[in-house]
Design an enzyme around this catalytic site. Structure first.
Site, short mmCIF file in Angstrom:
data_model
loop_
_atom_site.label_atom_id
_atom_site.label_comp_id
_atom_site.label_asym_id
_atom_site.label_seq_id
_atom_site.Cartn_x
_atom_site.Cartn_y
_atom_site.Cartn_z
N LYS A 90 0.97 -1.14 0.00
CA LYS A 90 0.10 -0.11 -0.03
C LYS A 90 0.89 1.40 -0.07
O LYS A 90 0.63 2.17 -0.90
CB LYS A 90 -0.84 -0.11 1.39
N ASN A 91 1.75 1.29 0.83
CA ASN A 91 2.91 2.54 1.00
C ASN A 91 3.52 2.77 -0.19
O ASN A 91 4.29 3.87 -0.09
CB ASN A 91 3.38 2.52 2.46
N ARG A 105 -4.52 10.92 4.22
CA ARG A 105 -3.30 11.75 4.67
C ARG A 105 -2.44 11.80 3.36
O ARG A 105 -2.00 12.90 3.01
CB ARG A 105 -2.68 11.51 5.78
N CYS A 112 -5.29 12.96 13.27
CA CYS A 112 -5.19 11.57 13.13
C CYS A 112 -5.22 10.68 14.03
O CYS A 112 -4.59 11.07 15.15
CB CYS A 112 -4.04 11.24 11.83
N ARG A 158 0.89 14.42 13.42
CA ARG A 158 1.25 14.14 12.21
C ARG A 158 1.32 15.74 11.22
O ARG A 158 0.51 15.75 10.26
CB ARG A 158 0.45 13.17 11.44
N VAL A 214 2.72 18.57 8.84
CA VAL A 214 3.57 18.57 7.33
C VAL A 214 4.50 19.60 7.13
O VAL A 214 4.86 19.99 5.98
CB VAL A 214 2.21 18.72 6.07
N ASP A 215 4.94 20.21 8.07
CA ASP A 215 5.87 21.17 8.38
C ASP A 215 7.33 21.01 7.50
O ASP A 215 7.68 21.77 6.75
CB ASP A 215 6.35 21.96 9.75
N ASP A 236 4.80 0.48 11.98
CA ASP A 236 3.62 -0.17 11.52
C ASP A 236 3.47 -1.61 11.70
O ASP A 236 2.33 -2.21 11.66
CB ASP A 236 3.67 -0.21 9.80
N ARG A 263 -8.72 -0.47 4.42
CA ARG A 263 -7.89 0.33 3.80
C ARG A 263 -6.68 -0.13 3.59
O ARG A 263 -5.91 0.18 2.56
CB ARG A 263 -7.45 1.39 4.81
#
Ligand code: EPZ
Length: 429
Positions: free
Chosen positions: A22-23, A102, A126, A131, A133-134, A316, A408
């Site tokens: 998936k990732n 995301r 989340c 989490r 996004v900087d 994970d 998912r």
């Protein structure tokens, strides 16, 4: 809403085909935005997140055709997607879509690189942590983009195109590395990403981008160098196998006992997890077809594990390992260093009788002889599957609610497990 019913206690025996990751599939699909030619992706898993990203990309005007298996394909080969971004009709990724997944925020990089503008909703909170996004924003600014936040959206512009730069990440970030990598492929000049994530999914995306004409070297090491090119072209690429899916089923076998071949799994993608499983008492045998996992007779030994970026033990797989350690002969310590709030499964595992206490970032698990089945639910994907693992080993019936999280990220979960002797079924509605 669908639920999964498990009656625990059966050993797992047989073969589990491992799907595409998936990732890797998600950023690969997003990379298709970088070219006006068709990108063909093979071995794409059939997952809710993939379908959701198809909708998001469709909103930008992408044309996506999916094909099933071809004659002669293995059963674990997923679908083939033909993705064409010949006409990007919209450079906005709206809140309603980005908030559902995301990773869709990452479209900002190829849109900015190719279209010189993007308007992408901030993803929001989340279940596994704040989490931010900087670092993604920092990387794009380094490449010369002008970014501002307005109404919950990041509005990014690079009227003269992106320009190569030296990007130093203060911490290892998979999302930051994907975004920097994609954006830099079309930037003028050379970009170096320092302290880059080394995850296999980054390497897979870099391989695909190179097939598309990018000039990337060093992917899989902490320093990636990208020579920008003016245009990328179409390519065909096979998504690498899902190391987290493989590790999850390996933990399930270690928990229930039995003998399972993880077909298509690649040991080098999850060596740290395989080492932990060996320490816990499982026998791991890599072979030509994948990885064989067995545990017969011997009990589960406790372990001390800290999650870390690749090649460390993956966050994970943290929840799944915790389920396994719930039945170890002694006390285990699991420390989570990647996401600050990724212990939502602790309270649910307690419903099986597991004895887990939290001390800051560390969970201390005092193993017990037997878990007991219970109705449970989880708030994220990996936490949900840890409950499935616990249910497979527990005495009696377990009902896992809210399984859309599982859909998912795990393809045909109940089918794969029941083929190995588990009593597991999906209850619709
Ligand atoms: C990816 O998330 C994965 N998602 C996650 O998988 C995985 O848990 C994670 O990498 C770590 O391996 C996908 O690939 C789609 P990060 P990502 O950027 O890229 C902080 C699953 O279950 N950070 O490496 O979002 C961040 O908060 C999922 O499949 C910043 O501070 O992870 C975290 O603490 C969940 N600022 C750490 O870095 C930023 O701008 C690592 O995050 C970005 C990240």
């Amino acid at each position: 809403m669908d639920r999964i019913r498990i009656v625990g206690g059966n050993k797992l025996n047989g073969t589990i085909p491992i799907s595409g990751a998936k990732n890797a599939a998600l950023p690969l699909m997003i990379a298709s935005l970088l070219t006006d030619e068709t990108l063909i992706l093979d071995n794409v898993p059939r997952l809710a997140d993939v379908a959701q990203l198809q909708r998001i990309l469709g909103n930008h005007g992408l044309d996506i055709m999916s094909k099933g298996k071809r004659p002669g394909d293995h059963e674990y080969q997923g679908q083939t997607l033909h993705i064409s971004a010949a006409n990007i009709i919209d450079t906005t990724a709206p809140y309603e879509l980005v908030s559902k997944m995301r990773a869709s925020f990452w479209v900002i990089a190829p849109l900015l690189a190719r279209m010189k503008e993007a308007r992408v909703s901030l993803p929001g909170g989340c279940a596994i942590g704040t989490r931010p996004v900087d670092l993604l924003i920092m990387a794009l600014e380094k490449l010369g983009a002008e970014l501002q936040i307005d109404g919950g959206y990041v509005i990014a512009k690079a009227p003269g195109g992106l320009v190569g730069a030296e990007i130093d990440f203060p911490k290892v970030t998979v999302s930051g590395t994907h975004v920097a990598l994609m954006a830099a492929t079309l930037a003028r000049g050379t970009t170096a990403i320092n302290n880059a994530a080394c995850e296999p999914e980054i390497v897979d995306v870099a391989d695909c981008l190179n097939k598309m004409g990018a000039k990337i070297s060093g992917a899989g090491t902490p320093r990636i160098v990208i020579e920008g090119v003016s245009k990328l072209h179409g390519a065909r690429h096979t998504v690498l196998p899902d190391r987290i899916e493989a590790g999850t089923y390996a933990m399930a076998v270690a928990m229930t006992g039995g003998d399972v071949q993880l077909a298509g799994a690649r040991p080098e993608l999850l060596q740290s997890a395989l080492d932990v499983l060996t320490e816990a008492g499982a026998t791991i045998t890599p072979n030509n077809e994948g990885i064989r996992v067995t545990r017969n007779g011997a009990g589960i030994s406790p372990v001390k594990v800290t999650t870390a970026p690749f090649p460390g033990f993956p966050t994970d797989l943290q929840a799944q390992l915790m389920a396994l350690m719930a039945c170890a002969k002694g006390s285990s310590h699991i420390t989570e260093t990647i996401f600050e709030n990724r212990f939502m499964h602790v309270q649910e595992l307690a419903r099986f009788g597991a004895r887990i206490s939290l001390d800051g970032e560390t969970a201390i698990i005092d193993g017990i002889a037997k878990l007991r089945g219970a109705p449970v639910m989880a708030t994220d994907l990996r936490a949900s599957v840890s409950l499935v693992i616990a249910g497979l080993a527990a005495e009696g019936e377990t009902m896992v609610n809210r399984i859309y999280h599982l859909d998912r990220g795990f393809e045909r979960l109940e089918e794969k497990l029941s083929a190995c002797g588990a009593t597991i079924e999906r209850i619709s509605g």
